[in-house]
Design an enzyme around this catalytic site. Sequence first.
Site, PDB file in Angstrom:
ATOM      1  CG  PHE A 132      -2.013   0.954   1.184  1.00 30.05           C
ATOM      2  CD1 PHE A 132      -3.191   0.626   0.536  1.00 30.05           C
ATOM      3  CD2 PHE A 132      -1.899   2.213   1.767  1.00 30.05           C
ATOM      4  CE1 PHE A 132      -4.245   1.526   0.476  1.00 30.05           C
ATOM      5  CE2 PHE A 132      -2.943   3.115   1.710  1.00 30.05           C
ATOM      6  CZ  PHE A 132      -4.123   2.775   1.062  1.00 30.05           C
ATOM      7  CG  ASP A 214       0.343  -1.804   7.134  1.00 30.99           C
ATOM      8  OD1 ASP A 214      -0.710  -2.136   7.707  1.00 30.99           O
ATOM      9  OD2 ASP A 214       0.416  -0.835   6.352  1.00 30.99           O
ATOM     10  CE1 TYR A 239      -9.089   2.314   6.960  1.00 31.10           C
ATOM     11  CE2 TYR A 239      -8.405   3.821   8.697  1.00 31.10           C
ATOM     12  CZ  TYR A 239      -8.173   3.230   7.473  1.00 31.10           C
ATOM     13  OH  TYR A 239      -7.028   3.528   6.778  1.00 31.10           O
ATOM     14  CE  LYS A 240      -7.484  -1.139   5.601  1.00 29.95           C
ATOM     15  NZ  LYS A 240      -8.085  -0.621   4.366  1.00 29.95           N
ATOM     16  NE  ARG A 389      -9.654  -3.947  -2.159  1.00 26.15           N
ATOM     17  CZ  ARG A 389      -9.126  -3.189  -1.210  1.00 26.15           C
ATOM     18  NH1 ARG A 389      -7.955  -3.501  -0.690  1.00 26.15           N
ATOM     19  NH2 ARG A 389      -9.774  -2.129  -0.751  1.00 26.15           N
TER      20      ARG A 389
HETATM   21  C1  PLP Z   1      -1.990  -1.725   4.182  1.00 32.45           C
HETATM   22  C2  PLP Z   1      -2.473  -0.358   4.522  1.00 32.45           C
HETATM   23  N1  PLP Z   1      -1.679   0.475   5.213  1.00 32.45           N
HETATM   24  C3  PLP Z   1      -2.074   1.739   5.515  1.00 32.45           C
HETATM   25  C4  PLP Z   1      -3.313   2.198   5.118  1.00 32.45           C
HETATM   26  C5  PLP Z   1      -3.751   3.621   5.355  1.00 32.45           C
HETATM   27  O1  PLP Z   1      -3.576   4.037   6.613  1.00 32.45           O
HETATM   28  P1  PLP Z   1      -4.196   5.380   7.197  1.00 32.45           P
HETATM   29  O2  PLP Z   1      -5.210   4.947   8.191  1.00 32.45           O
HETATM   30  O3  PLP Z   1      -3.062   6.108   7.758  1.00 32.45           O
HETATM   31  O4  PLP Z   1      -4.856   6.147   6.085  1.00 32.45           O
HETATM   32  C6  PLP Z   1      -4.172   1.361   4.426  1.00 32.45           C
HETATM   33  C7  PLP Z   1      -5.505   1.840   4.027  1.00 32.45           C
HETATM   34  O5  PLP Z   1      -6.306   1.190   3.442  1.00 32.45           O
HETATM   35  C8  PLP Z   1      -3.737   0.048   4.112  1.00 32.45           C
HETATM   36  O6  PLP Z   1      -4.524  -0.764   3.410  1.00 32.45           O
END
Ligand code: PLP
Length: 429
Positions: A132, A214, A239-240, A389
């Site tokens: 990402f 991550d 939030y996921k 997806r």
């Molecule tokens: C793997 C991954 N890392 C980071 C983020 C984004 O993080 P943030 O909450 O800082 O926008 C996402 C957002 O979908 C993500 O899928």
Amino acid sequence: MDDTEQGDALARARERDESDPLSAFRERFEIPDDYYMDGNSLGPISADAEASLQNAVDEWRDLAIRGWTDSDPEWFHYGERLGDELAPLVGARESEVVVADSTTLNIHKLVGSFLDARGDRPPGVLVNDLDFPTDHYAIAAQLRQRGLDPDEHLHRVESPDGRTVPAEAVERALDEHDVGIVFMPSVLYRSGQLLDVERIAELAHDHGAFAGFDLAHSIGAVPHELHDLGVDFAVWCSYKYLNAGPGAIAGLYVHEDHHDVHPNLAGWWGNDKATQFDMALEFDPADAAGRFQVGTVPVLSAAPLHGALDVVHDAGIDRIREKSIQLTETLIDLADDRLAEYGVDVGTPREPARRGGHVALEHDEAYRISEALRDHGVVTDFRKPDVVRVAPAPLYTRFEDVHDVVAIIEEILETREYEEYEPQTGGVT
Ligand SMILES: Cc1ncc(COP(=O)(O)O)c(C=O)c1O
């Protein structure tokens, strides 16, 4: 699949829903669409999350400043309390987890701080070319702030197939490049591959590097054992699959062996809570992951997580994972049976141990298919260049829903209905 076979498959799906131990959890959610398959982007609201948010609002109204000490959980320790509630989901000790800021900011903080703490380790950071993007932006920025050119020090593992990052490719990259930090996702955001966290942590350590992850696409869907695997640090969003709401506070983990690492972005909320209100001008960081907080905990973006976690804990992360594997397996089998003939490829690994919670359906017309799906009440998302997806999140998705969604995709392909939609021209998708 002929009509009889379709009828049988649907009957089987309904039977599975009836015997599903998690089926009642759907009642705790408000699902705004007929088929919500986008919980890997933004989970829906539950009554529990709404109640804990409302509770924080009520406490603000009723207690005002006294809320810092008299609320439940008390706001002063909100970051730590939510960290305690999250710890079992990532296999960590309570002191190793805290909530703070956003995922991107937590990457800035942890990668930056671990770069500063690298000692004799080289300054290189190993990432991969399917990450990402925000992860790379943050890490490159942290390198630049230390006078290190990302072109020289940010190394990418190349995916051999554009879909996956095998541990062997990580190993080859580690043999080629000198790095002090390996930073990888647990689940790739596009293909849904679940990486081998244990093996990658081991490889990083064998090569003298820290291992950071991550977990944005696995927290709440896949159990983790971060402490026992010796993972050095990790970040995730809420939030996921945790369903804590848009922009909800993120989480971070730091192994207890590193609770002496100095935060690169120090702030009073990372101070030892016992001395924070001494107001000394010398920073006295907490002896815990809590030291990586910066400013005042944003109570209103943290509050929904409190209720949302009750739902996850009531269901149990192992049962969630078990149902998730069954749902994605059903989806993959149906895609093979009914969609392959129209040019749909499954881009997600078929071995359950290598899959996260979503499935990537690849097709040249993926964008227009995902647009057409919306008009059938199916919310998925499109990721460039050719992926729809589909995330059948176990807390509120029925086996019957998976069956229906595949039937709708089949209809869209069979009738070429997607041709009625404009091709993608850019912008938010
Ligand atoms: C793997 C991954 N890392 C980071 C983020 C984004 O993080 P943030 O909450 O800082 O926008 C996402 C957002 O979908 C993500 O899928």
